[in-house]
Structures are given as C-alpha cells and as structure tokens.
Write an enzyme that holds these catalytic residues in place. Structure first.
Site, PDB file in Angstrom:
ATOM      1  N   LYS A 186       0.847  -1.209   0.000  1.00 45.86           N
ATOM      2  CA  LYS A 186       0.000   0.000   0.000  1.00 45.86           C
ATOM      3  C   LYS A 186       0.872   1.244   0.000  1.00 45.86           C
ATOM      4  CE  LYS A 186      -3.862  -2.395   2.087  1.00 45.86           C
ATOM      5  NZ  LYS A 186      -4.375  -3.061   3.262  1.00 45.86           N
ATOM      6  N   GLN A 233      -5.052  -2.072   9.387  1.00 50.45           N
ATOM      7  CA  GLN A 233      -4.817  -3.365   8.733  1.00 50.45           C
ATOM      8  C   GLN A 233      -5.358  -4.494   9.609  1.00 50.45           C
ATOM      9  OE1 GLN A 233      -3.513  -3.634   5.654  1.00 50.45           O
ATOM     10  NE2 GLN A 233      -3.589  -5.858   5.623  1.00 50.45           N
ATOM     11  N   ASP A 276     -11.346   2.252   3.754  1.00 52.53           N
ATOM     12  CA  ASP A 276     -11.609   0.815   3.586  1.00 52.53           C
ATOM     13  C   ASP A 276     -13.085   0.574   3.263  1.00 52.53           C
ATOM     14  OD1 ASP A 276      -9.740  -1.265   3.741  1.00 52.53           O
ATOM     15  OD2 ASP A 276      -9.470  -1.006   5.894  1.00 52.53           O
TER      16      ASP A 276
HETATM   17  N1  GUN Z   1      -6.265  -7.176   5.494  1.00 53.01           N
HETATM   18  C1  GUN Z   1      -6.236  -7.791   4.278  1.00 53.01           C
HETATM   19  N2  GUN Z   1      -6.800  -6.998   3.352  1.00 53.01           N
HETATM   20  C2  GUN Z   1      -7.193  -5.870   3.981  1.00 53.01           C
HETATM   21  C3  GUN Z   1      -7.848  -4.664   3.536  1.00 53.01           C
HETATM   22  O1  GUN Z   1      -8.190  -4.475   2.364  1.00 53.01           O
HETATM   23  N3  GUN Z   1      -8.085  -3.742   4.506  1.00 53.01           N
HETATM   24  C4  GUN Z   1      -7.733  -3.926   5.800  1.00 53.01           C
HETATM   25  N4  GUN Z   1      -8.032  -2.967   6.679  1.00 53.01           N
HETATM   26  N5  GUN Z   1      -7.143  -5.026   6.235  1.00 53.01           N
HETATM   27  C5  GUN Z   1      -6.864  -5.987   5.321  1.00 53.01           C
END
Ligand code: GUN
Length: 285
Positions: A54, A98, A121
């Site tokens: 990211k 996350q 998100d």
């Molecule tokens: N863990 C795995 N994929 C994601 C995501 O797209 N967002 C978040 N917050 N955690 C994740």
C-alpha cells in the site's frame, strides 16, 4: 470455450497512471496531496507485506502516506486514541487499520471509531449503510475493485443473475450490495445454504469470497459465466491459492480472474481511489 483471463495487474497499472495524472494536476492547482494513514498492529508477516504494498502504491501515485506500526500488546483505548488523533489530523484524508487484529482487540469498536469521511476501507457501518441505501460514498475496497474489473470487461450487469459465495461483513455482503445496485439479481450462498451447486449454476456472474482453496469446481459453473475469485489462501509452500478450480473452470467460463494477479491489485486501486475521493471531499472541491 476457453475463458479470457482478466489481468488485474495490467488494469491496475493503467488506473494508477490515471490517479498519478490527477494528483499532478492537483499539485499544479496548489492543492495539498491526498494523505493516507495506515495502522499496523503487531508483526503478522502477511500484513507487513500488504502494508508495504500500500505504501509503494501511494509513492507511485504521489500520495502522502504514513504508517503507524504499533505493538501487538496495544490496548483498545490506546488504539482508539490513535484513530481519534488521525481523525483530527488535517493532512490525513484516509485511515486504514490493517486486519487481522490481535484477539484482545474488538475490531468493530475500532472501525466505529474511524471518522466515516476518512474510512477509505469502506468498512464503517455508515458507509455500508449508504451502499445498502443506494447512495454509496466510500465503498468497501475489494467489492469496488471487482466492480471496476467487471466494468473494464464491459459487463452489462442489468438483469444478470449473480451469485456471491461468502457473506462476510467486509467482502461478501457489500459485494452483493454492489451487484444489486448495478441491477443484477443477487444470490448469496453461505454456510447454511442448501444445494449451493444448483444455485451457483444459475449464475451469469460468480464471485467467490470464502478463502477455501479449490472450493468451486467446474460442475458449479454455467457455461459462459464470468468467474471472479476473491479468495486468497497462502499455502505452507508460500504459494497463493484461490477458491476457484482455475484450470478446469477456465475451460467453460467466458472470463475468469487468476490468483494472484486478479482481484488483489484492484483492491489496492479502490483504496487509492477512495483516498482521492475522501481528499476531494475533505478539501471541499
Ligand atoms: N487485510 C487484508 N486486506 C485488507 C484490507 O483491504 N483492509 C484492511 N483494513 N485489512 C486488510
């Protein structure tokens, strides 16, 4: 029939280029950069890889990004206080916590704490509610990424039968809402569903979001269906596996996503687009 493979990496690369151009235009207009804050709790290796990705995406499109890496022993109240301070930080447009989180943390309360305007998100009850009421704002990233893929291949949506396998809060449910909003007739299969095979076999679009390698055999797929695999499981050999039995299903589907390189890159694009959208709203233009 042999399916066309949907190359999520290539589509994502093209869309990242568009975002970069938009950011460059903002800078010329004297606007501040979109800002994303990621909170990473503990040392889960897979989460560390996702967060690094990211961060790399943000660098590539020119966003301001920060990572708050906090201890696995963080308390619920300290974590919520960090979110509270990011809610107030005017350089930050998007906040992402996350997951998975350590088991002593109540994830719902963490998500509730995020300002819905910064919930890039798309997990906050406000944003899922907006989608359910046909007034989407910040849309959950993976379902939004799937919709971008389907739009890219020219999917017509209206009146098509769609089946979503999996009913999780952050993926399966908003996926069904997205397809419903686009005009599909949606069936959601879950662990209590009777005769899943017969129901999935009626679908023009099949989206699997379970996380069970090889769950979906070719017998479940109507010839010519579009098949989207959201499930990603890391095997003991570190290889990634999807829910769909790819080699067999690709012989009957019209379009299919691979794992990896299908939906995953598009989830990250949706995050960038959401951050851009939040920044536009927060900066009032
Ligand atoms: N863990 C795995 N994929 C994601 C995501 O797209 N967002 C978040 N917050 N955690 C994740």
């Amino acid at each position: 029939m042999s399916a066309k493979i949907i190359d999520g990496n290539a589509i994502a690369k093209e869309l990242r280029g568009h975002i970069r151009e938009e950011v460059d235009a903002w800078v010329k207009q004297g606007r501040r950069l979109p800002g994303l804050a990621v909170i990473l709790v503990g040392n889960d290796p897979a989460s560390e890889i996702y967060v690094k990705g990211k961060r790399r995406d943000c660098d590539e499109v020119g966003f301001h990004s920060i990572v708050h890496h906090v201890s696995a022993n963080v308390t619920q109240s300290d974590l919520q206080a960090l979110i509270g301070s990011l809610n107030e930080d005017s350089s930050i447009d998007g906040i992402l916590v996350q997951t998975p989180l350590p088991t002593h943390i109540d994830q719902d309360r963490v998500i509730d704490e995020i300002d819905p305007k910064k919930d890039v998100d798309g997990f906050h009850p406000y944003n899922i509610g907006r989608l359910a009421l046909r007034r989407p704002t910040l849309r959950s990233c993976t379902p939004k990424g799937v919709m971008l893929l389907l739009e890219h291949i020219g999917c017509s949506f209206k009146g098509l039968d769609a089946a979503v396998i999996g009913a999780s809060n952050h993926v399966g449910r908003p996926m069904g809402l997205e397809l419903l909003l686009a005009g599909c007739t949606v069936t959601t299969a879950h662990k209590f569903t009777k005769d899943t095979a017969a129901k999935i076999r009626l679908a023009d679009i099949v989206v699997s979001a379970v996380g069970k390698p090889g769950l979906v055999p070719v017998e479940w797929i109507k010839p010519g269906a579009i098949v989207i695999d959201i499930g990603i499981t890391r095997g003991a050999n570190n290889k990634l596996y999807g829910d769909i039995q790819f080699d067999a299903v690709k012989e009957v589907a019209s379009w299919i996503t691979p794992v990896p390189g299908g939906v995953g890159p598009m989830t990250r694009i949706a995050l960038l687009q959401n951050t851009m959208q939040a920044s536009r709203d927060n900066q009032g233009f």
